[in-house]
Design an enzyme around this catalytic site. Structure first.
Site, short mmCIF file in Angstrom:
data_model
loop_
_atom_site.label_atom_id
_atom_site.label_comp_id
_atom_site.label_asym_id
_atom_site.label_seq_id
_atom_site.Cartn_x
_atom_site.Cartn_y
_atom_site.Cartn_z
N CYS A 2 64.95 113.88 -69.93
CA CYS A 2 65.97 114.93 -70.37
C CYS A 2 64.98 116.11 -70.82
O CYS A 2 64.07 116.21 -71.19
CB CYS A 2 66.71 114.52 -71.60
SG CYS A 2 67.62 113.11 -71.41
N ARG A 27 62.15 116.44 -65.63
CA ARG A 27 62.40 115.39 -66.63
C ARG A 27 63.46 114.66 -66.82
O ARG A 27 63.67 113.69 -67.50
CB ARG A 27 62.50 116.29 -68.14
CG ARG A 27 61.27 117.21 -68.11
CD ARG A 27 61.54 118.00 -69.29
NE ARG A 27 61.59 117.20 -70.52
CZ ARG A 27 60.15 116.72 -71.33
NH1 ARG A 27 59.15 117.36 -70.81
NH2 ARG A 27 60.26 116.07 -72.06
N TRP A 75 68.39 112.21 -68.36
CA TRP A 75 67.96 110.68 -67.70
C TRP A 75 68.66 109.88 -68.79
O TRP A 75 68.13 110.01 -70.20
CB TRP A 75 66.31 110.81 -67.82
CG TRP A 75 65.72 109.58 -67.18
CD1 TRP A 75 65.57 109.23 -65.86
CD2 TRP A 75 65.64 108.30 -67.98
NE1 TRP A 75 65.14 108.11 -65.63
CE2 TRP A 75 65.28 107.25 -67.03
CE3 TRP A 75 65.83 107.76 -69.13
CZ2 TRP A 75 64.80 106.10 -67.21
CZ3 TRP A 75 65.35 106.41 -69.49
CH2 TRP A 75 64.94 105.66 -68.40
N ASN A 101 67.19 115.05 -76.41
CA ASN A 101 66.30 114.30 -75.61
C ASN A 101 65.72 113.46 -76.36
O ASN A 101 65.18 113.72 -77.52
CB ASN A 101 65.27 115.18 -75.08
CG ASN A 101 64.16 114.86 -74.62
OD1 ASN A 101 64.05 113.58 -74.23
ND2 ASN A 101 62.89 115.20 -74.41
N GLY A 102 66.05 112.10 -76.15
CA GLY A 102 65.41 110.93 -76.83
C GLY A 102 66.46 110.00 -77.39
O GLY A 102 67.30 109.80 -76.60
N GLU A 490 47.62 101.38 -57.13
CA GLU A 490 48.35 102.78 -57.04
C GLU A 490 48.90 103.12 -55.98
O GLU A 490 49.86 103.83 -55.87
CB GLU A 490 47.10 103.77 -57.50
CG GLU A 490 47.39 105.18 -57.42
CD GLU A 490 48.86 105.54 -58.48
OE1 GLU A 490 49.10 104.67 -59.29
OE2 GLU A 490 49.18 106.64 -58.26
N LYS A 494 52.79 104.11 -55.51
CA LYS A 494 53.24 105.43 -54.99
C LYS A 494 54.33 105.28 -53.98
O LYS A 494 55.46 106.01 -53.82
CB LYS A 494 51.95 106.04 -54.35
CG LYS A 494 51.43 107.39 -54.62
CD LYS A 494 51.57 107.95 -55.87
CE LYS A 494 52.22 107.66 -56.93
NZ LYS A 494 51.62 107.79 -58.31
N GLU A 497 57.74 103.97 -55.72
CA GLU A 497 58.53 104.82 -56.38
C GLU A 497 59.36 105.75 -55.69
O GLU A 497 60.42 106.45 -56.09
CB GLU A 497 57.71 105.29 -57.35
CG GLU A 497 56.63 106.40 -57.28
CD GLU A 497 55.89 106.51 -58.63
OE1 GLU A 497 56.55 106.72 -59.54
OE2 GLU A 497 54.87 107.20 -58.32
N HIS A 513 45.72 83.38 -52.22
CA HIS A 513 46.46 82.51 -53.41
C HIS A 513 47.96 82.73 -53.41
O HIS A 513 48.49 82.32 -54.43
CB HIS A 513 45.59 83.05 -54.80
CG HIS A 513 44.07 82.51 -54.51
ND1 HIS A 513 43.81 81.09 -54.85
CD2 HIS A 513 43.03 83.37 -54.67
CE1 HIS A 513 42.56 81.21 -54.74
NE2 HIS A 513 42.10 82.33 -54.43
N LYS A 612 59.69 112.26 -65.18
CA LYS A 612 58.37 112.60 -65.14
C LYS A 612 57.62 111.94 -66.52
O LYS A 612 56.80 111.42 -66.52
CB LYS A 612 58.11 113.98 -65.15
CG LYS A 612 56.70 114.53 -65.00
CD LYS A 612 55.94 113.95 -63.67
CE LYS A 612 54.69 114.35 -63.59
NZ LYS A 612 54.03 113.67 -62.48
O1 M6R Z 1 52.47 110.73 -68.48
P1 M6R Z 1 51.86 109.43 -68.23
O2 M6R Z 1 50.74 109.24 -67.63
O3 M6R Z 1 51.49 108.65 -69.68
O4 M6R Z 1 53.11 108.51 -67.81
C1 M6R Z 1 52.90 107.14 -67.33
C2 M6R Z 1 53.53 106.79 -66.25
O5 M6R Z 1 54.97 106.99 -66.64
C3 M6R Z 1 53.48 107.36 -64.84
O6 M6R Z 1 52.24 107.30 -64.45
C4 M6R Z 1 54.41 106.68 -63.71
O7 M6R Z 1 54.03 105.54 -63.39
C5 M6R Z 1 54.43 107.92 -62.66
N1 M6R Z 1 55.94 107.76 -62.00
C6 M6R Z 1 53.47 107.18 -61.40
O8 M6R Z 1 53.69 108.19 -60.35
#
Ligand code: M6R
Length: 617
Positions: A2, A27, A75, A101-102, A490, A494, A497, A513, A612
């Site tokens: 948010c 956000r 969000w 926000n929260g 990673e 990527k 997501e 396995h 984010k």
């Molecule tokens: O701001 P942070 O690094 O603590 O965030 C952690 C995860 O939420 C963040 O890395 C998330 O997995 C991303 N969307 C990855 O691209």
């Protein structure tokens, strides 16, 4: 999660608020809304499910008549994304408006109390409960000042929040408060801004106050910014900060998406991460955070790395780095698990918390737990002055610059760079890393920006072309060994997501396995196989895949001859020490995820259901 924005001053509030919301959309972006105080007619509220662009299409500006207003991009936590659950929310008497926000954790208890007293609710949100709770205090004591009513209400709620509130009878006044979610106040000439970060007001002022945890502020043109503690109502003299952020950093600068811009910024961001820290001529790594606490690190029984998502993947690479070069035992934990499993933590532990945003709720909670048990907390954050940076005992900023695309790219490679510096510094200090090897590695670190530039130049076109072949695929496997096992995780994250294609990362040897059962001619498998490390073992893994007709996309060094021969697609990266290969190998995997997602028509900067900064657990 948010975004909140607000304005009071001489400009048209609508434009400032809506343009600010566009900058905060990273956000959260499932609904958006705005409230303006329109002279003689009171509040104008427009809100809708969807993006800020949808809000613009259904709202009006009042052509400069409204000089105060607030906005929100959401969000969803309580209640599905819908028009009625979108913020701002209004109190029953229509006089108080709020954006939030929260999460208010005890909202159902408060809702019950208010319902029994006759208050009604039109949404499923905790926010509507809070705004009516503020009204309740004013109904109970009509002489109560508005900001005091906000304070009374906040003293009864549990949870995490940043809020902004307006009252129709308290013209020109914005009341804001923060506990667990960020809030910045921009100080202009005869105007004030509030926002979840400084990006909405950076073109109007370079001066800001970052509200501290547990503080609230009443802001008006007449009285300025009056900051008090929420608990004790003690007046606070704020620290005014000069903003370093530039407009250029938060705009797309000609790129189609922030994500692509951020991928291409990596030569610069890694350079900025290293700047002033690697002094090859003097043969040292100079990092204030570590420098001042070397003994604490050296005496540590173990290092525990806590993080979430991409930052957790960086942490896993950190484990390889620190154990190899500093020979200190490392454990890597998901912050969300660590915080709830009653972990054994002692005063001799050092906890490294990694977070791009510096706001992630689970990481914050895990830090607090470790701190209570006496561990030393070292924060690695990208956002300067963020909550995690503040709560840590020491730390290093990654200096990657603002990362706006929801998928983390440049922040990840900057985190890997910082972890490399920490490992080498500790290894040198405790004598596990000899001078010749140390010098070789720090000199090599300095070559990384150039090598990334080379990777971008030489692989961009072919990856763009190659990506077209995978648009209909449903599953991907990513395999790597040693340092590049986290790179595989990673790479898979990527892709999933932003493209919504299911992808799994595995240590290459684990394939047999279980995951090998998935392999057939329709299954693309990304193999990260730089020449150093476990190359021979990876060659065997590729043979096993080819025997089952899997499609191999390999990331190899220029000199490679064996894996590339067996691959359907080859991506070449420059040679490097094994420990730095994740930094180089991650870049083409980011590009591949980006192009597959773009060709599938996905919104890469704002993937569905994500946000984010994850400020709720
Ligand atoms: O701001 P942070 O690094 O603590 O965030 C952690 C995860 O939420 C963040 O890395 C998330 O997995 C991303 N969307 C990855 O691209």
């Amino acid at each position: 999660m948010c975004g909140i924005v607000g304005y009071t001053g001489f400009q048209e509030a609508y434009s400032v608020v809506v343009n600010g919301l566009k900058r905060l959309e990273y956000r959260g972006y499932d609904s958006a809304g705005v409230v303006l105080e329109v002279p003689e007619s009171g509040f104008y509220i427009a809100k809708t499910k969807g993006k800020v662009a949808d809000l613009v299409s259904i709202s009006q500006s009042f052509e400069g008549k409204a000089r105060i207003g607030m906005g929100h991009t959401r969000w969803a936590t309580h209640g599905v994304p819908s028009d009625k659950n979108a913020h701002p929310h209004l109190s029953n008497n229509g006089k108080i408006s709020i954006v939030h926000n929260g999460i208010i954790e005890n909202y159902d208890t408060i809702k019950k109390i208010l319902t029994d007293k006759g208050y009604t609710f039109g949404s499923e949100t905790d926010t509507e409960v809070l705004v009516n709770f503020i009204q309740y205090f004013m109904d109970t004591d009509p002489a109560l000042d508005f900001s005091e009513a906000v304070r009374y209400a906040l003293n009864e709620v549990y949870g995490a929040y940043a809020i902004a509130v307006m009252h129709r009878d308290f013209h020109g006044e914005l009341v804001v408060a923060r506990l667990g979610s960020p809030l910045a106040i921009g100080l202009g000439e005869k105007e004030y801004f509030i926002a979840s970060d400084a990006s909405p007001f950076v073109e109007f002022t370079k001066e800001a106050i970052y509200l501290e945890e547990g503080h609230m502020a009443t802001i008006s043109l007449d009285k300025g910014v009056d900051i008090r503690t929420i608990k004790g109502n003690e007046r606070i003299t704020p620290a005014i900060q000069e903003l370093k952020l530039s407009l250029e950093e938060i705009e797309k600068g000609g790129y189609e998406h922030f994500m692509l811009k951020e991928i291409f910024e990596q030569p610069k961001s890694i350079h900025d991460t290293l700047r002033g820290r690697v002094l090859v001529d003097e043969g040292i790594i100079k990092m204030a955070g570590i420098w001042d606490h070397l003994e604490r690190f050296s005496k540590a029984d173990r290092i525990i790395i806590i993080a979430c998502g991409t930052s957790w993947h960086a942490g896993l690479t950190g484990e390889y780095l620190i154990e190899e070069y500093a020979r200190i035992p490392v454990e890597v934990e998901y912050a969300s698990e660590f915080r709830y499993r009653n972990p054994i933590i002692t005063e001799r532990d050092v906890v490294i918390a990694i977070s791009q945003s510096g706001e992630t709720a689970d990481t914050m909670a895990a830090i607090k737990l470790a701190k209570e048990k006496g561990a030393f907390i070292y924060g690695i954050c990208n956002v300067v002055d963020s909550s995690i940076a503040r709560i840590s005992d020491a730390g290093s900023y990654t200096h990657a610059g603002p990362e706006i695309g929801v998928a983390s790219t440049k922040a990840f490679t900057a985190q890997l760079t910082i972890l490399s510096l920490i490992a080498l510094k500790l290894g040198k200090h405790n004598g596990n890393l000899g001078n010749a090897e140390f010098m070789k590695l720090i000199s090599e670190l300095e070559t990384l920006p150039k090598k990334i530039e080379e990777v971008l130049e030489t692989t961009h076109g072919s990856i763009k072309e190659m990506s077209k072949n995978f648009l209909e695929v449903s599953n991907f496997l990513y395999l790597g060994r040693g340092y590049n096992f986290p790179t595989a995780l990673e790479g898979a994250l990527k892709l999933k997501e932003i493209s919504y294609i299911h992808a799994e990362g595995y240590p290459a040897a684990e394939m047999k396995h279980g995951p090998i059962a998935l392999i057939d001619e329709n299954m693309p498998i990304v193999i990260i196989a730089p020449q150093k490390g476990h190359y021979d073992k990876i060659v065997s893994n590729v043979q096993e895949i080819k025997a089952r007709k899997g499609k191999v996309i390999s990331v190899v060094n220029y000199a490679d001859s064996r894996v590339s021969k067996m691959s359907d697609y080859t991506i070449e990266i420059p040679d490097s020490s094994e420990c730095f290969s994740p930094i180089l190998a991650s870049v083409p995997l980011q590009l591949m995820a980006y192009y597959i997602a773009v060709y599938r028509g996905a919104n890469v900067d704002q993937p569905r259901n994500l946000a984010k900064s994850v400020t709720v657990e």
